[in-house]
Enzyme design. Structure first.
Site, mmCIF file in Angstrom:
data_model
loop_
_atom_site.group_PDB
_atom_site.id
_atom_site.type_symbol
_atom_site.label_atom_id
_atom_site.label_comp_id
_atom_site.label_asym_id
_atom_site.label_seq_id
_atom_site.Cartn_x
_atom_site.Cartn_y
_atom_site.Cartn_z
ATOM 1 N N VAL A 34 -3.407 9.522 -3.588
ATOM 2 C CA VAL A 34 -2.449 9.157 -4.638
ATOM 3 C C VAL A 34 -3.039 9.440 -6.016
ATOM 4 O O VAL A 34 -2.352 9.962 -6.910
ATOM 5 C CB VAL A 34 -2.046 7.680 -4.511
ATOM 6 C CG1 VAL A 34 -1.245 7.228 -5.729
ATOM 7 C CG2 VAL A 34 -1.235 7.459 -3.240
ATOM 8 N N MET A 52 -7.998 5.957 2.729
ATOM 9 C CA MET A 52 -8.050 7.168 1.910
ATOM 10 C C MET A 52 -6.767 7.410 1.123
ATOM 11 O O MET A 52 -6.693 8.364 0.349
ATOM 12 C CB MET A 52 -8.319 8.384 2.810
ATOM 13 C CG MET A 52 -9.677 8.370 3.485
ATOM 14 S SD MET A 52 -11.037 8.427 2.293
ATOM 15 C CE MET A 52 -10.744 10.018 1.519
ATOM 16 N N ARG A 53 -5.755 6.548 1.302
ATOM 17 C CA ARG A 53 -4.496 6.785 0.603
ATOM 18 C C ARG A 53 -4.680 6.742 -0.909
ATOM 19 O O ARG A 53 -4.054 7.494 -1.654
ATOM 20 C CB ARG A 53 -3.442 5.771 1.048
ATOM 21 C CG ARG A 53 -2.079 6.028 0.401
ATOM 22 C CD ARG A 53 -0.982 5.142 0.953
ATOM 23 N NE ARG A 53 -0.568 5.588 2.272
ATOM 24 C CZ ARG A 53 -0.669 4.871 3.375
ATOM 25 N NH1 ARG A 53 -1.177 3.663 3.314
ATOM 26 N NH2 ARG A 53 -0.277 5.346 4.534
ATOM 27 N N ALA A 54 -5.558 5.854 -1.387
ATOM 28 C CA ALA A 54 -5.777 5.735 -2.828
ATOM 29 C C ALA A 54 -6.329 7.030 -3.412
ATOM 30 O O ALA A 54 -5.922 7.448 -4.509
ATOM 31 C CB ALA A 54 -6.731 4.578 -3.124
ATOM 32 N N ASP A 104 0.818 -1.213 0.000
ATOM 33 C CA ASP A 104 0.000 0.000 0.000
ATOM 34 C C ASP A 104 0.850 1.261 0.000
ATOM 35 O O ASP A 104 0.370 2.338 -0.347
ATOM 36 C CB ASP A 104 -0.926 -0.019 1.220
ATOM 37 C CG ASP A 104 -1.955 1.096 1.174
ATOM 38 O OD1 ASP A 104 -2.660 1.213 0.149
ATOM 39 O OD2 ASP A 104 -2.052 1.868 2.152
#
Length: 671
Positions: A279, A274-276, A193
């Site tokens: 990014v 929420m990282r996606a 991830d």
């Protein structure tokens, strides 16, 4: 110093080049994970990227590459006074898979710290990679303790080295790039991830493109400097485009419409966290800057999704990474009404038309050579004609749904590779004692060191507060953690198993244990026996999903050459001991215990089983016998092996807890 292969001379691999260039434009994207078969220019492209990166300004003489405009106030070489800056090329630092912790984070001189109170620190690879690229080839084979350190540094932008109360901190912000061959095992989810983008690469199946690859490679090998000079203009053009895109990046507008498309896409594909979203937003902005635009369009959002989401949708190692492009297009179309955006894919050839690294959309995971064939296990219930290879052989059956298991551990304490299954003496874990160091000191046992040095302080003329420490006083801490094992499955695929229609449940049980092996960082192997012989369906490997694929396609039928299966497994273990002597094995035999074919098959099976008992190999027999009348043959086999037996129906989480105790108890009794 070797001359790297020119980035612009790489043939094909458009998505790979685009992902690398986007990170060069905006390092905040978060790095790239490159997945693919061997020999597909993964490492070549990554190493070539460093030559395209602009130079960086650093504080003269600083070992930690501090930025003169904003030096790190906690830099070990600081504080830095205002002065002229020094420019140097951006670095690409390679992290070897077998590197030590000290090589990665740096080494602290414990002896000087105790005796003089001086923080004598030798920087590691994280310091070298600050404001550059940290490249890990075969990143999926990286040891867990190094993965933990990378995760910490990537999350905090700093590296901490702490040894018995003495600590050093320095900045460590780098572009993380990893390459891997999925056949050798999957990557730990937490590290997976952390990579902003992922790219699947495969060798082209087009003869003309393959010819061009060979032609360029041979020309480079014959004259690296001359070949690089012929591509100098193209390299300079891409380098200038990166600089221009970096300068334009702050002025790119990410409108509310594009943000809604990003959020809707992540929600539609059920991406965790929420990282996606973040990014994707950064990637879409970098795409617009790379294309020379000042506003993010739907086409940027689509390309960002194809690069940022596939590796974040995996739920277990048997899932193939990928994205349903039809579903993606539907989601983008549904949320395309804001601010007059349209995806522009019919009218606009894309942000990279005519430029290096242009690639349009990434192909579907199962379409064409770039997408590759993942070989993943088909979903249960999927249609398709079963295979059959003979009248006495039944076609492969699908596995039942895997279930959660509890750990099967090898008794005793080992010294194998770090993992999460059995007890072992390791460099990481709880401290259990102290010893004199063999070679370089890595983990100081402070109390034992002080006890060793204390009786000699007067004789050594101690006069101040510092402790007078000699090399002979230092004590290495001994620690106990967990190791990964070799779990070797020996699966009965004879007609007696198929006749009872138990193979689906058997495969489901083995898949469950395979999933457990993946989570515990084991190597796995698969031996099958049926008909007249036994086969090594999968030699010991870290690729658990490869074992799942082989198991799924396993047909059944014929006699039960149990002795042949056990002898084949014994031979596999013998060879593996030569390759990896520290890794202990756990043999899981899945059978109903029947032995047929040849003279005295039961006697021969017993003799083969006693070989495992003589070697002290931990073993479990999964009893697949069913029906009202049970012969108890699997139980007898377990006794010959020196292990224990468990029925197939009892092979679930709450039942395996008792099985672990039985395995350990029987091994202690045998000892």
């Amino acid at each position: 110093m070797s001359v790297p292969f020119p980035f612009t001379a790489v043939v094909g691999q458009d998505d790979l080049r685009l992902a690398l260039l986007l990170n060069a434009v905006s390092p905040a994207v978060g790095g790239v994970l490159v997945r693919g078969e061997k020999g597909t220019a993964k490492s070549t492209a990554v190493r070539a990227l460093s030559a395209l990166l602009p130079e960086v300004d650093v504080v003269a003489g600083c070992r930690f590459s501090c930025d003169p405009a904003a030096p790190d106030p906690a830099c070990p070489d600081g504080p830095h006074e205002a002065g002229p800056a020094a420019a140097r090329p951006a670095r690409m630092v390679e992290l070897p898979v077998g590197a030590s912790e000290d090589r990665l984070v740096g080494a602290l001189d414990i002896e000087r710290a105790l005796a003089e109170g001086v923080k004598a620190f030798e920087p590691g690879l994280l310091a070298d990679a600050h404001r550059g690229i940290l490249y890990v080839d075969e990143v999926n084979l990286l040891h867990d303790h190094l993965v933990d350190l990378l995760l910490d540094a990537a999350a905090m932008g700093a590296s901490y080295v702490e040894r018995e109360g003495v600590s050093v901190r320095h900045a460590a912000r780098f572009l993380l790039v990893g390459t891997m061959n999925p056949e050798e095992g999957e990557l730990r989810p937490q590290l997976l991830d952390r990579f902003g983008l992922t790219v699947e690469v495969a060798a082209s199946r087009e003869p003309e493109q393959r010819v061009e690859v060979v032609r360029r490679r041979l020309a480079y090998d014959d004259d690296p400097a001359g070949f690089t000079a012929r591509w100098a203009d193209e390299e300079a053009a891409v380098r200038a485009r990166i600089v221009a895109a970096r300068e334009a990046l702050p002025s790119v507008r990410l409108g509310d419409g594009a943000l809604r498309q990003i959020a809707a896409t992540c929600a539609a594909f059920e991406v965790d966290g929420m990282r996606a979203d973040i990014v994707m937003a950064r990637t879409a902005t970098a795409l617009a800057a790379w294309a020379g635009r000042t506003e993010v369009l739907a086409e940027d959002v689509r390309q960002a999704a194809l690069l940022a989401l596939p590796h974040r949708r995996r739920r277990n190692p048997f899932d193939a990474p990928g994205l349903d492009e039809d579903k993606l297009d539907e989601t983008l179309e549904e949320f395309s009404g804001d601010e007059g955006q349209d995806d522009g894919r019919d009218d606009d050839p894309g942000p990279d038309d005519g430029g290096p690294g242009g690639g349009g959309g990434q192909p579907a995971p199962d379409a064409g050579p770039q997408g590759g064939d993942t070989g993943a296990r088909p979903e249960a219930g999927e249609s398709g004609e079963p295979r059959s290879s003979g009248a006495s052989e039944q076609s492969a059956v699908r596995a039942s749904e895997p279930f959660r298991t509890k750990v099967l551990s090898v008794p005793g304490i080992g010294e194998g590779a770090a993992g999460r299954r059995s007890r072992a003496r390791t460099e990481h874990g709880r401290t259990t004692g102290a010893r004199r160091p063999r070679g370089a000191l890595t983990k100081l046992h402070l109390a034992a060191t002080v006890r060793a040095a204390a009786p000699y302080q007067r004789a050594r003329g101690r006069s101040g507060p510092g402790l007078v420490v000699r090399r002979d006083d230092l004590r290495q801490a001994t620690r106990e953690g967990r190791e990964g094992n070799l779990v070797l499955f020996v699966v009965d695929a004879s007609g007696s198993m198929a006749a009872r229609q138990r193979m689906s449940a058997v495969k489901g049980a083995v898949l469950s244990l395979l999933l457990d092996a993946y989570q515990r960082r084991d190597k796995v192997g698969l031996v099958t026996f049926r008909g007249a012989a036994a086969d090594v369906a999968l030699p010991p490997t870290s690729s658990v999903d490869a074992a799942a694929v082989r198991l799924e396609s396993l047909p059944t039928g014929g006699r039960t050459p149990l002795a042949a299966g056990l002898l084949k497994a014994h031979d596999v273990l013998r060879v593996e001991r030569l390759r990896d002597p520290a890794r202990r094995a756990l043999v899981v035999v899945v059978t109903d215990g029947r032995a047929t074919g040849g003279p005295e098959p039961v006697v021969l099976a017993g003799r083969a089983a006693r070989l495992f008992a003589a070697d002290g190999v931990a073993s479990v027999v999964v009893d697949c016998e069913s029906g009202p009348v049970r012969l108890g043959l699997a139980g007898r086999l377990a006794g010959e092996l020196g292990g224990t037996a468990v029925t197939l129906d009892a092979l679930r989480a709450d039942s395996i807890a008792g099985l672990v105790r039985e395995v350990q108890g029987s091994s202690r009794r045998a000892a």
